[in-house]
Scaffold this motif. Sequence first.
Motif, PDB file in Angstrom:
ATOM      1  N   GLY A 123      -8.565 -13.274  18.509  1.00 35.24           N
ATOM      2  CA  GLY A 123      -7.577 -13.172  19.588  1.00 35.24           C
ATOM      3  C   GLY A 123      -6.187 -13.682  19.223  1.00 35.24           C
ATOM      4  N   TRP A 124      -6.026 -14.240  18.057  1.00 40.26           N
ATOM      5  CA  TRP A 124      -4.724 -14.789  17.682  1.00 40.26           C
ATOM      6  C   TRP A 124      -3.745 -13.730  17.190  1.00 40.26           C
ATOM      7  CZ3 TRP A 124      -4.448 -20.223  15.043  1.00 40.26           C
ATOM      8  CH2 TRP A 124      -5.108 -21.158  15.856  1.00 40.26           C
ATOM      9  N   ARG A 125      -4.284 -12.688  16.630  1.00 40.67           N
ATOM     10  CA  ARG A 125      -3.521 -11.556  16.114  1.00 40.67           C
ATOM     11  C   ARG A 125      -2.581 -11.952  14.968  1.00 40.67           C
ATOM     12  NH1 ARG A 125      -6.454  -9.156  16.117  1.00 40.67           N
ATOM     13  NH2 ARG A 125      -5.289  -7.231  15.874  1.00 40.67           N
ATOM     14  N   VAL A 126      -3.177 -12.389  13.890  1.00 37.51           N
ATOM     15  CA  VAL A 126      -2.398 -12.691  12.694  1.00 37.51           C
ATOM     16  C   VAL A 126      -3.032 -11.977  11.487  1.00 37.51           C
ATOM     17  CG1 VAL A 126      -1.446 -14.475  11.185  1.00 37.51           C
ATOM     18  CG2 VAL A 126      -1.732 -14.950  13.625  1.00 37.51           C
ATOM     19  N   GLY A 127      -2.281 -11.046  10.929  1.00 38.28           N
ATOM     20  CA  GLY A 127      -2.725 -10.337   9.733  1.00 38.28           C
ATOM     21  C   GLY A 127      -1.509 -10.089   8.856  1.00 38.28           C
ATOM     22  N   TYR A 128      -1.696  -9.359   7.761  1.00 40.33           N
ATOM     23  CA  TYR A 128      -0.547  -9.158   6.873  1.00 40.33           C
ATOM     24  C   TYR A 128      -0.714  -7.958   5.952  1.00 40.33           C
ATOM     25  CZ  TYR A 128      -3.736 -11.713   3.795  1.00 40.33           C
ATOM     26  OH  TYR A 128      -4.836 -12.112   3.087  1.00 40.33           O
ATOM     27  N   VAL A 129       0.437  -7.565   5.421  1.00 41.84           N
ATOM     28  CA  VAL A 129       0.523  -6.525   4.396  1.00 41.84           C
ATOM     29  C   VAL A 129       1.082  -7.186   3.139  1.00 41.84           C
ATOM     30  CG1 VAL A 129       1.719  -4.399   3.719  1.00 41.84           C
ATOM     31  CG2 VAL A 129       1.138  -4.781   6.118  1.00 41.84           C
ATOM     32  N   ILE A 130       0.515  -6.855   1.984  1.00 43.55           N
ATOM     33  CA  ILE A 130       1.124  -7.244   0.706  1.00 43.55           C
ATOM     34  C   ILE A 130       1.395  -5.945  -0.043  1.00 43.55           C
ATOM     35  CG2 ILE A 130       0.769  -8.386  -1.521  1.00 43.55           C
ATOM     36  CD1 ILE A 130      -1.202 -10.281  -0.157  1.00 43.55           C
ATOM     37  N   CYS A 131       2.628  -5.734  -0.483  1.00 44.33           N
ATOM     38  CA  CYS A 131       2.919  -4.522  -1.246  1.00 44.33           C
ATOM     39  C   CYS A 131       4.255  -4.647  -1.962  1.00 44.33           C
ATOM     40  CB  CYS A 131       2.907  -3.292  -0.341  1.00 44.33           C
ATOM     41  SG  CYS A 131       4.175  -3.302   0.915  1.00 44.33           S
ATOM     42  N   ASP A 132       4.551  -3.651  -2.762  1.00 45.63           N
ATOM     43  CA  ASP A 132       5.815  -3.583  -3.485  1.00 45.63           C
ATOM     44  C   ASP A 132       6.976  -3.662  -2.487  1.00 45.63           C
ATOM     45  OD1 ASP A 132       6.599  -2.195  -6.431  1.00 45.63           O
ATOM     46  OD2 ASP A 132       8.108  -2.029  -4.835  1.00 45.63           O
ATOM     47  N   ALA A 133       8.034  -4.366  -2.898  1.00 46.58           N
ATOM     48  CA  ALA A 133       9.185  -4.578  -2.002  1.00 46.58           C
ATOM     49  C   ALA A 133       9.793  -3.258  -1.517  1.00 46.58           C
ATOM     50  CB  ALA A 133      10.237  -5.407  -2.725  1.00 46.58           C
ATOM     51  N   ARG A 134       9.631  -2.188  -2.318  1.00 46.06           N
ATOM     52  CA  ARG A 134      10.146  -0.864  -1.941  1.00 46.06           C
ATOM     53  C   ARG A 134       9.591  -0.402  -0.595  1.00 46.06           C
ATOM     54  NH1 ARG A 134       8.530   3.199  -6.533  1.00 46.06           N
ATOM     55  NH2 ARG A 134       7.542   1.275  -7.201  1.00 46.06           N
ATOM     56  N   TRP A 135       8.333  -0.740  -0.348  1.00 44.48           N
ATOM     57  CA  TRP A 135       7.685  -0.306   0.902  1.00 44.48           C
ATOM     58  C   TRP A 135       7.753  -1.398   1.973  1.00 44.48           C
ATOM     59  CZ3 TRP A 135       7.638   3.987  -1.472  1.00 44.48           C
ATOM     60  CH2 TRP A 135       7.056   4.156  -2.725  1.00 44.48           C
ATOM     61  N   ALA A 136       7.726  -2.647   1.513  1.00 46.54           N
ATOM     62  CA  ALA A 136       7.566  -3.768   2.449  1.00 46.54           C
ATOM     63  C   ALA A 136       8.691  -3.832   3.484  1.00 46.54           C
ATOM     64  CB  ALA A 136       7.483  -5.082   1.679  1.00 46.54           C
ATOM     65  N   GLN A 137       9.917  -3.595   3.035  1.00 45.51           N
ATOM     66  CA  GLN A 137      11.060  -3.709   3.929  1.00 45.51           C
ATOM     67  C   GLN A 137      10.889  -2.789   5.153  1.00 45.51           C
ATOM     68  OE1 GLN A 137      13.582  -5.752   3.285  1.00 45.51           O
ATOM     69  NE2 GLN A 137      15.156  -5.117   4.733  1.00 45.51           N
ATOM     70  N   THR A 138      10.514  -1.550   4.900  1.00 49.09           N
ATOM     71  CA  THR A 138      10.398  -0.584   6.004  1.00 49.09           C
ATOM     72  C   THR A 138       9.151  -0.851   6.842  1.00 49.09           C
ATOM     73  OG1 THR A 138      11.604   0.989   4.685  1.00 49.09           O
ATOM     74  CG2 THR A 138      10.414   1.889   6.558  1.00 49.09           C
ATOM     75  N   ILE A 139       8.071  -1.252   6.199  1.00 48.60           N
ATOM     76  CA  ILE A 139       6.881  -1.630   6.982  1.00 48.60           C
ATOM     77  C   ILE A 139       7.291  -2.768   7.919  1.00 48.60           C
ATOM     78  CG2 ILE A 139       4.564  -2.673   6.856  1.00 48.60           C
ATOM     79  CD1 ILE A 139       4.213  -1.169   4.151  1.00 48.60           C
ATOM     80  N   GLY A 140       8.092  -3.701   7.406  1.00 47.00           N
ATOM     81  CA  GLY A 140       8.579  -4.829   8.212  1.00 47.00           C
ATOM     82  C   GLY A 140       9.456  -4.372   9.373  1.00 47.00           C
ATOM     83  N   HIS A 141      10.276  -3.359   9.147  1.00 44.06           N
ATOM     84  CA  HIS A 141      11.125  -2.876  10.242  1.00 44.06           C
ATOM     85  C   HIS A 141      10.280  -2.271  11.363  1.00 44.06           C
ATOM     86  CE1 HIS A 141      14.779  -2.683   7.340  1.00 44.06           C
ATOM     87  NE2 HIS A 141      14.578  -3.883   7.836  1.00 44.06           N
ATOM     88  N   PHE A 142       9.205  -1.578  10.975  1.00 46.92           N
ATOM     89  CA  PHE A 142       8.325  -1.048  12.028  1.00 46.92           C
ATOM     90  C   PHE A 142       7.565  -2.186  12.710  1.00 46.92           C
ATOM     91  CE2 PHE A 142       9.027   3.115  10.047  1.00 46.92           C
ATOM     92  CZ  PHE A 142       9.292   3.849  11.199  1.00 46.92           C
TER      93      PHE A 142
END
Length: 386
Positions: A239-258
Amino acid sequence: MTLSLSKRHEWVLQSEIRNMSIECDRVGGINLSQGVCDTEVPLVVRQGAQEAMDQGVNTYTRFDGLEELRKAIADKQKRFTGMEVDPEGEIIVSSGATGALYCTCLALLNPGDEVIVFEPFYGYHISTLVATGAVPVYMPLELPEWAFTRVSLEKALTPRTRAIIVNTPANPSGKVFSKEELQVIADFAISQDLFVFTDEIYEHFLYDGRQHFPPALLPGMGERTITISGLSKTFSITGWRVGYVICDARWAQTIGHFNDLVYVCAPAPLQMGVARGLRELGEDYYEGLARQYRVKRDMICGALSEAGMAPFIPQGAYYVLADVSRLPGENSKDKAMYLLRNTGVASVPGSAFYHDEAGESLVRFCFAKDDPILEDACKRLKKLRI
Ligand code: PLP
C-alpha cells in the motif's frame, strides 16, 4: 445523452482477482487469491517513514525521487547484483513497479507497437500495454518446465515488435529465468533491436538455491533493458506505492517526465522509510525472507499434492499454479468456485493468466500469508481429496 465511456474502459474491468476476493469475503473464506503479503513490515522501514513525517518530509519530491532513496537503490543494486547505476540520472522512483511500467510504456512505445509477453502472464502487464496503446503478443511457456526456445520467440516477431517483457521470478508460474534462458532473450533482443522491460519485483523470493540474474547485466543489454522493481513485496508494503525504474539516462529522463505527469512523485516520507530499510537491513533479512517463504511454499505444495491438485512447484515468487483438471466444472472459473464453496479457500482461475483456453485446468494460490492462516487453508484443502 451521447456521452459514453472510452473505448479502453473494457480493459479496466474488475480483475478476476478482485472478483474472487469479493466472493471470498461473502462466504467468509480464506483469501489465497490476492498477492497481498500480510507479513510484518520491518521496524526500521516503519520508523524511517515515521521520523521523516515528523521531520517534515511531507511535500512533493523531485520527479525522479529523493536523493536518499535513489542512492540507496543504486547501492543495493551494486551489493546484490554488481550492477553499476548512477543515482543522478539512471533511476526514477515511481508509484510501485506498476507505475514504473506504465511510465516506461508511455515514454518508449508508440500506439500499435507490439510487445512480446510470456504466457501465463501477470494481468497488469497486459492492461498497462493496452491502456498505453501498445499491443501484447503472447508467447506460451511450455509445461511442466515453463520452457521456451528462440524459435518460439521468432514466431511472435513481426515488423511492429518493439519490446519484450520479462518477469523473473514470475507471477503466476514461479519461474526463475536462468542465465542461459536470459541469454537467449538477450541475443534475440539485440538481433532484432528490441527493448527488454523487466519486472523483478520478486527478486528476493528465491527457493532451492536459485539465483536472480538481472537481464540488464548481460553484454549489450544495459542500454536496451529497462529494469523495473520495487519494495512492495520485499518489505510487505504493497500500500505504500514505492517502486523504481533503472535504465540508461537516454530513456530515464522521459520516463521521469511521465512519472511527474501521472503521479508527480511517490509518497515522500515513505520513500525515506524504504531508503532506511535498504540501507540498514542486512543479508540476514533477505535470507530470512526466502527461508520463511520456502516453508510456506512447501506447506501449500504438500497440501495441494495430497488433495489431488498437482502443484507446479515454484522456483521463486509466492504463487503456485495447480492442476485442477480433476475438479468438477466446465472451466477454471467453475473449478475455482467449486473450491471456494467446498473448502472456503479462494484461488484465482487460470483463465486470468492466459489469452486463450490454455489456463482452464489451472488455478493460482498465493502463499504470502501468516503461517496460522496458511495452515488453516492447507488443512481445508487437504480435506478435499479428489
Ligand atoms: N509485478 C508483479 C509481477 C506483481 O505480481 C505485482 C503484484 O502482485 C506487482 C508488479 C505490483 O508491484 P507494485 O506494488 O510495486 O506496483
